[in-house]
Structures are given as structure tokens and as C-alpha cells.
Design a protein around this motif. Sequence first.
Motif, PDB file in Angstrom:
ATOM      1  N   UNK A  87      36.499  17.298  25.849  1.00 13.28           N
ATOM      2  CA  UNK A  87      37.267  16.196  25.263  1.00 13.28           C
ATOM      3  C   UNK A  87      37.492  15.057  26.256  1.00 13.28           C
ATOM      4  N   UNK A  88      36.449  14.729  27.023  1.00  8.48           N
ATOM      5  CA  UNK A  88      36.519  13.603  27.922  1.00  8.48           C
ATOM      6  C   UNK A  88      37.176  13.858  29.260  1.00  8.48           C
ATOM      7  N   UNK A  89      37.506  15.082  29.553  1.00 10.89           N
ATOM      8  CA  UNK A  89      38.094  15.378  30.860  1.00 10.89           C
ATOM      9  C   UNK A  89      37.507  16.664  31.412  1.00 10.89           C
ATOM     10  N   UNK A  90      37.572  16.822  32.720  1.00 11.98           N
ATOM     11  CA  UNK A  90      37.030  18.014  33.353  1.00 11.98           C
ATOM     12  C   UNK A  90      38.054  19.141  33.320  1.00 11.98           C
ATOM     13  N   UNK A  91      37.581  20.321  32.954  1.00 10.91           N
ATOM     14  CA  UNK A  91      38.435  21.500  32.898  1.00 10.91           C
ATOM     15  C   UNK A  91      37.833  22.550  33.823  1.00 10.91           C
ATOM     16  N   UNK A  92      38.645  23.069  34.744  1.00  7.05           N
ATOM     17  CA  UNK A  92      38.189  24.094  35.676  1.00  7.05           C
ATOM     18  C   UNK A  92      38.827  25.423  35.312  1.00  7.05           C
ATOM     19  N   UNK A  93      38.021  26.481  35.307  1.00  4.86           N
ATOM     20  CA  UNK A  93      38.511  27.824  35.009  1.00  4.86           C
ATOM     21  C   UNK A  93      38.061  28.776  36.108  1.00  4.86           C
ATOM     22  N   UNK A  94      38.818  29.850  36.271  1.00  4.38           N
ATOM     23  CA  UNK A  94      38.484  30.922  37.193  1.00  4.38           C
ATOM     24  C   UNK A  94      37.825  32.032  36.391  1.00  4.38           C
ATOM     25  N   UNK A  95      36.648  32.453  36.812  1.00 14.54           N
ATOM     26  CA  UNK A  95      35.941  33.541  36.142  1.00 14.54           C
ATOM     27  C   UNK A  95      36.016  34.787  37.010  1.00 14.54           C
ATOM     28  N   UNK A  96      36.489  35.881  36.422  1.00 11.45           N
ATOM     29  CA  UNK A  96      36.531  37.179  37.083  1.00 11.45           C
ATOM     30  C   UNK A  96      35.459  38.025  36.405  1.00 11.45           C
ATOM     31  N   UNK A  97      34.378  38.256  37.119  1.00  8.68           N
ATOM     32  CA  UNK A  97      33.228  38.929  36.530  1.00  8.68           C
ATOM     33  C   UNK A  97      32.964  40.259  37.237  1.00  8.68           C
ATOM     34  N   UNK A  98      33.045  41.382  36.500  1.00 10.51           N
ATOM     35  CA  UNK A  98      32.729  42.675  37.105  1.00 10.51           C
ATOM     36  C   UNK A  98      31.255  42.718  37.514  1.00 10.51           C
ATOM     37  N   UNK A  99      30.964  43.345  38.653  1.00 11.00           N
ATOM     38  CA  UNK A  99      29.595  43.460  39.132  1.00 11.00           C
ATOM     39  C   UNK A  99      28.847  44.605  38.459  1.00 11.00           C
ATOM     40  N   UNK A 100      29.569  45.490  37.767  1.00  7.25           N
ATOM     41  CA  UNK A 100      28.942  46.591  37.045  1.00  7.25           C
ATOM     42  C   UNK A 100      28.088  46.019  35.913  1.00  7.25           C
ATOM     43  N   UNK A 101      26.768  46.270  35.929  1.00  9.40           N
ATOM     44  CA  UNK A 101      25.902  45.675  34.904  1.00  9.40           C
ATOM     45  C   UNK A 101      26.187  46.179  33.491  1.00  9.40           C
ATOM     46  N   UNK A 102      26.860  47.291  33.371  1.00  8.77           N
ATOM     47  CA  UNK A 102      27.155  47.842  32.042  1.00  8.77           C
ATOM     48  C   UNK A 102      28.454  47.301  31.466  1.00  8.77           C
ATOM     49  N   UNK A 103      29.215  46.577  32.277  1.00 10.49           N
ATOM     50  CA  UNK A 103      30.487  46.028  31.825  1.00 10.49           C
ATOM     51  C   UNK A 103      30.278  44.593  31.352  1.00 10.49           C
ATOM     52  N   UNK A 104      30.839  44.272  30.226  1.00 10.50           N
ATOM     53  CA  UNK A 104      30.755  42.902  29.707  1.00 10.50           C
ATOM     54  C   UNK A 104      32.151  42.298  29.635  1.00 10.50           C
ATOM     55  N   UNK A 105      32.960  42.599  30.608  1.00  8.29           N
ATOM     56  CA  UNK A 105      34.360  42.198  30.591  1.00  8.29           C
ATOM     57  C   UNK A 105      34.632  40.948  31.414  1.00  8.29           C
ATOM     58  N   UNK A 106      33.841  39.905  31.230  1.00 11.60           N
ATOM     59  CA  UNK A 106      34.094  38.646  31.905  1.00 11.60           C
ATOM     60  C   UNK A 106      35.449  38.122  31.438  1.00 11.60           C
ATOM     61  N   UNK A 107      36.306  37.778  32.390  1.00 12.07           N
ATOM     62  CA  UNK A 107      37.622  37.227  32.068  1.00 12.07           C
ATOM     63  C   UNK A 107      37.654  35.789  32.576  1.00 12.07           C
ATOM     64  N   UNK A 108      37.974  34.866  31.697  1.00  7.74           N
ATOM     65  CA  UNK A 108      38.038  33.446  32.040  1.00  7.74           C
ATOM     66  C   UNK A 108      39.498  33.018  31.966  1.00  7.74           C
ATOM     67  N   UNK A 109      40.014  32.516  33.080  1.00  2.00           N
ATOM     68  CA  UNK A 109      41.424  32.153  33.176  1.00  2.00           C
ATOM     69  C   UNK A 109      41.561  30.677  33.532  1.00  2.00           C
TER      70      UNK A 109
END
Length: 142
Positions: free
Chosen positions: A98-120
Motif C-alpha cells: 500500500x505504498x509503504x515498506x513493511x519489514x517482518x521478522x521470519x522465524x524459519x525452522x531448518x528441519x526440511x519436514x517442518x513447514x512452520x514458518x512464522x512471520x512476525x
Amino acid sequence: MDNSARSWAPRAGLVGAGWVLAVAAAAGAVLTGRFGDRPGTLLLAVAALALLAAALHGTLLRPRLTAGSTGLRVRTLGGTRAFGWSEVRLTLSTARRFGREVTVLEVEPLDPESSDLVVLGWTELGADPRDVHEELLALRPA
């Protein structure tokens, strides 16, 4: 977590405002219903439910992120996940919204079987994600 743990959560004032606005929207829905304004009632009822869900989310999932010398914990609707420092990748992501920059923190598990990316984002952390990222890197053992 240990005694040096640091935590981040939505700001109490923001969550409180959500509760107040949810009650106000619900009261507005009741009042407009008494005057026969069905579209207005529906609109205010939907707004009240959305605000209620957001305020409840901000209240129940506190703190959203906790970090210490051993790792970090992230609270989500699915439960609390604990990660050792060697089990996650922390990245900052910036996008234009919406015309402005938004920064988020991504916490990504390194386990390839986990799909639990958390975006804060700012609202979940109660602080700028860039500042939180710096603090997390400082807490992370070398």
C-alpha cells in the motif's frame, strides 16, 4: 528459558483499543438493529467480530516471541514451539505494501519436514522487527 530471556508481545494499549472498539462496534450493531438498519447492523456486527478476534488473539498469545541463551519460543494459535538456536534461521523481509515498506521478522525452522514458518511484524512484536532481529542476533551464541 533462562533469567536473561527477552520477550516481545503486542503493545497492551493496542490490544486494549481492540477490546474497546469491539465493544463499541457490538453496541453500534445493537443500536442500529433497533432502528431497522439491516445493512448497518450487518456491517457493525462483522466489524465487532473481526475486532474481537484480533483483540482475543493479542490477549491470548502473549508473549508472542521469547528468546534466551538456549533458543527461542514462538506462540501461535497452534501452540507454543520451542527452537534451539541451531534449529532456526532468522531473516528480515521487506516488501512494499500500500505504498509503504513493511519489514517482518521470519522465524524459519531448518528441519526440511517442518513447514512452520512464522512471520512476525510490528503489531505482533510490539517493536520494530529490525530492532528485534538485532537483539536476537546478540542473544544467539556464536
